[in-house]
Structure formats: C-alpha cells, structure tokens
Design an enzyme around this catalytic site. Structure first.
Site, mmCIF file in Angstrom:
data_model
loop_
_atom_site.group_PDB
_atom_site.id
_atom_site.type_symbol
_atom_site.label_atom_id
_atom_site.label_comp_id
_atom_site.label_asym_id
_atom_site.label_seq_id
_atom_site.Cartn_x
_atom_site.Cartn_y
_atom_site.Cartn_z
ATOM 1 N N LYS A 1 85.723 52.583 65.239
ATOM 2 C CA LYS A 1 84.493 53.288 65.602
ATOM 3 C C LYS A 1 84.220 53.155 67.089
ATOM 4 C CE LYS A 1 82.083 51.921 61.356
ATOM 5 N NZ LYS A 1 82.041 50.464 61.186
ATOM 6 N N LYS B 1 86.441 41.182 70.612
ATOM 7 C CA LYS B 1 85.178 41.819 70.991
ATOM 8 C C LYS B 1 84.542 41.138 72.187
ATOM 9 C CE LYS B 1 83.972 43.702 66.462
ATOM 10 N NZ LYS B 1 83.037 43.638 65.327
ATOM 11 N N LYS C 1 94.471 49.974 65.840
ATOM 12 C CA LYS C 1 93.877 50.521 64.616
ATOM 13 C C LYS C 1 92.800 51.551 64.951
ATOM 14 C CE LYS C 1 90.209 47.297 63.961
ATOM 15 N NZ LYS C 1 89.538 46.179 63.459
HETATM 16 P P1 TYM Z 1 83.546 47.515 59.633
HETATM 17 O O1 TYM Z 1 82.224 48.192 59.657
HETATM 18 O O2 TYM Z 1 84.282 47.296 60.891
HETATM 19 O O3 TYM Z 1 84.518 48.294 58.654
HETATM 20 C C1 TYM Z 1 84.125 48.646 57.340
HETATM 21 C C2 TYM Z 1 85.312 48.621 56.397
HETATM 22 O O4 TYM Z 1 86.324 49.509 56.857
HETATM 23 C C3 TYM Z 1 87.558 48.813 56.994
HETATM 24 N N1 TYM Z 1 88.279 49.370 58.152
HETATM 25 C C4 TYM Z 1 89.522 49.841 58.101
HETATM 26 N N2 TYM Z 1 90.403 49.937 57.080
HETATM 27 C C5 TYM Z 1 91.597 50.491 57.358
HETATM 28 N N3 TYM Z 1 91.958 50.944 58.585
HETATM 29 C C6 TYM Z 1 91.110 50.870 59.630
HETATM 30 N N4 TYM Z 1 91.466 51.332 60.823
HETATM 31 C C7 TYM Z 1 89.827 50.284 59.407
HETATM 32 N N5 TYM Z 1 88.752 50.061 60.208
HETATM 33 C C8 TYM Z 1 87.812 49.504 59.417
HETATM 34 C C9 TYM Z 1 87.178 47.371 57.212
HETATM 35 O O5 TYM Z 1 88.226 46.503 56.861
HETATM 36 C C10 TYM Z 1 85.970 47.229 56.308
HETATM 37 O O6 TYM Z 1 86.378 47.001 54.974
HETATM 38 N N6 TYM Z 1 82.406 42.706 59.012
HETATM 39 C C11 TYM Z 1 82.573 43.958 58.323
HETATM 40 C C12 TYM Z 1 81.357 44.400 57.556
HETATM 41 C C13 TYM Z 1 80.805 43.404 56.599
HETATM 42 C C14 TYM Z 1 81.284 43.113 55.301
HETATM 43 C C15 TYM Z 1 80.394 42.139 54.777
HETATM 44 C C16 TYM Z 1 82.363 43.557 54.563
HETATM 45 C C17 TYM Z 1 79.690 42.642 56.799
HETATM 46 N N7 TYM Z 1 79.433 41.877 55.696
HETATM 47 C C18 TYM Z 1 80.565 41.596 53.484
HETATM 48 C C19 TYM Z 1 82.533 43.026 53.269
HETATM 49 C C20 TYM Z 1 81.644 42.064 52.758
HETATM 50 C C21 TYM Z 1 82.879 45.041 59.345
HETATM 51 O O7 TYM Z 1 82.564 44.954 60.491
HETATM 52 O O8 TYM Z 1 83.433 46.152 58.823
#
Ligand code: TYM
Length: 343
Positions: A209, A111, A206
C-alpha cells in the site's frame, strides 16, 4: 467451532496482495470457523497519517471486506478502536515483551529505516504487541494472513507462551481460572498460492500500500482501464515462453500466480495453457481475468457504500459481539496478573 481472526490496516487502498494473501482466504474459511475480522485503525497511526482520511478509509476497508464476500451475519466485522480491550490488553502484554524481541522484527526495521528517526514513534516498535493483543483477546486458533505477517505471528505465540508461563498454571488455578493456559497459542494460516504477491514494477519487492508508485499494484477498486494500463506497462522479461518458479524470472512467476488464482485454475492448467505464450498474448488474458474477477466485487462495493446505515449497523453489531469475548479474556488476565478486582 475453532476460531479465526484477522485484520487489515486502513492505510491507502486495498490491493491484490491483501485480497489474495488474506481476504480471499477469510471467505473460503469462514463457513468452517467462528470468525472475527477487524479493520486495524489503531495500527494505522503508527506512521504519519492524515486525520482527514482515517475514518473514510476505515469505512471503505469494511465495505471491501463485505464486497469480497466476508459474512457479517455469522461472524463479526468491526473496527479495532471500537473495542477498547485491544489497547488495554496490549499494555499488560507489553510488560512481558522484551524489547529485544521487538527490535528483531523485520517490518519494524524496514519501516523505521524508511521513515527516518523523527517520524518513528514508540508505537511503531510496539505495533506487534497490539497485534498480539488483537489475536489473543479472542482465544483464536488460527490467523489467516500473508507471508509477511509470519514473524509477527511467531512473536504473538511467544508472548502468549510467556504470559501463560509467568501467570498461568497452578497460580492461575488457585485464583479461580480453569487451570489451563490463560491464552490459546494461535497458528498462522498462510495460503499455498498468493501469500506473497509481488510488485508489478519489481518482482523482487512485495506489492504494498505504501509503495510510492500506484503502477506497482492493482487496487481492488481500480477501473477496467486502469487495470489494463497497469498490466500493459508492468515489468516483464525477455526469456522465451512463460514459467513458474524460475528464480531468475520473479515477475513471470508473480503474474502467472495472479492469473492462476483469479481465473480459478490449477497450476498445471496454467502451465499447459501458458508455457508457450509470449507476453503479448498473455497480458490481455491476465487483464481480462482480473477484470472479470474484480468487477462483481466493485459492483457490490458501490451498493454497500450507497447505504451507510447498513455498513454502520454491521460495524456496531460486530463491535458489540467482539467486546463480549474480549472483555471476558481481559478480565481473566487482570485476575491472573494479580490486580485488585473491579467492583
Ligand atoms: P496489512 O494491512 O499490511 O496487510 C493485510 C493482510 O494482507 C496481507 N498482505 C499480502 N499478502 C500477499 N501479498 C502481499 N503483497 C501482501 N501485502 C499484504 C498481509 O499479510 C495481511 O494478512 N499487522 C497487520 C494487520 C494486523 C493483523 C492483526 C493481522 C493487525 N492486527 C491481527 C492479523 C491478526 C498488517 O499490517 O497487515
């Protein structure tokens, strides 16, 4: 009951990767666990963002959780910034987190490279410490996430162990703690299929968003026509037949995996059904399966969004329940770290 927690950033629209990698598993696990699911709005400001959009996307993300079947009656759904303890614990944790650990984070490296120096705030580096705080505050046992969060979970475990080592144990007991650890050390729960959904336009990256082209992802709220169009135009290959797990055919593996999950079939069933197909026969099949799977979610989403009182009520109640657990942990950590007790 053991406890699970997880969250999604309210940036951009929620896509199939978020659904297959995370939300779908929350729903399948929620009856067996005590659950807390949050919308991580504080994480969403770590890259330049639009202040006009944040509150709207936060509510929409919450509505998508509910529309996908996340249950707010037993568990809690809430907005991260509504429970102040998240930020407060983060500060305490950051004092015990070596910068070297954060510099190693793949997501930070990716990032920050993309954003350029001017746009990289300190919060992008300390982002995983806030994530550790989200998890450790609730003494969570498991964290259901996609593959890309594995490294952040490993860091969370290391921070928990370090705090337990530095401030837990005998000293902690003398202070009136339970004698055990300050934090439970959580484990990730990564699904066997769908943990890494790939882009529709490039099977090596992957689905995300933040990818500039909307053609690269299926959003949970995409219309039927849009889904059909995206699948029609998605990248394929010119090998004969269709197969899983051929490293030279990442797009093929990805599309078959998506099909397998949204049509509720086993891998073997999909192999039987699709191995002799060509893209011309498979694509309409995938399109229909996706539309059939997402349509009921979209209907429920519209219903939820027409009743703003209902959604706000759930988020208020969720934050209230979460704060009780979070405040208790935070209080213990202050005590273990030697702070003067608040009167
Ligand atoms: P974020 O918002 O990027 O993604 C949310 C969840 O979706 C999963 N994910 C995917 N799984 C499969 N294939 C993909 N292409 C894909 N893109 C995203 C992510 O693995 C995630 O489970 N840092 C985290 C958010 C967060 C969080 C937490 C998660 C903040 N605090 C505490 C768990 C516990 C994030 O940016 O996810």
């Amino acid at each position: 009951k053991k406890r699970i927690v997880s969250g999604i950033q309210p940036t951009g629209s929620i896509h199939l990767g978020n659904y297959l990698g995370a939300i779908r598993n929350w729903v399948s696990l929620q009856n067996a666990y005590d659950t807390l699911f949050f919308i991580v709005d504080l994480h969403a400001i770590t890259l330049p963002y639009d202040t006009q959009e944040l509150s709207r996307t936060t509510r929409e993300t919450a509505a998508i959780y509910l529309a996908c079947g996340v249950d707010a009656s037993e568990g809690s759904i809430f907005v991260q910034s509504h429970v102040r303890a998240h930020v407060e614990l983060m500060w305490l944790l950051s004092s015990a987190t070596p910068i070297g650990w954060l510099n190693k984070m793949i997501q930070f490296k990716e990032k920050s490279r993309k954003a350029g120096d001017e746009n990289v705030g300190v919060a992008l580096l300390t982002y995983p410490v806030l994530m550790a705080s989200d998890i450790l505050l609730y003494q969570s046992d498991f964290v259901p996430v996609g593959e890309d969060q594995k490294q952040h979970l490993e860091l969370t475990r290391e921070i928990a162990e370090r705090i337990n080592y530095l401030y837990g144990g005998r000293r902690w007991k003398k202070l009136g703690g339970r004698g055990g650890a300050i934090f439970k050390v959580p484990e990730p729960l990564i699904p066997p299929a769908g943990a890494r959904v790939m882009s529709l336009t490039d099977g090596f990256s992957k689905m995300s968003k933040s990818a500039p082209s909307d053609q690269s992802r299926i959003n949970i709220l995409d219309s039927k026509d849009l889904i059909a169009n995206k699948i029609k135009r998605c990248k394929t290959d010119s090998f004969p037949g269709l197969e899983f797990d051929n490293p030279e055919r990442p797009e093929c593996n990805n599309l078959l995996t998506i099909y397998q999950i949204v049509s509720n079939k086993t891998k073997e069933e999909v192999v039987q059904e699709c191995q002799n197909m060509n893209w011309g026969t498979f694509k309409p099949l995938l399109t229909d399966a996706l539309i059939d799977h997402l349509h009921p979610i979209q209907v429920r989403y519209e219903e939820i969004m027409t009743d703003s009182g209902y959604l706000d009520g759930i988020l208020a109640e969720g934050a209230r329940k979460a704060a009780v657990i979070a405040d208790a942990t935070l209080h213990n950590v202050y005590q273990a770290m030697g702070f003067l007790r608040r009167q």
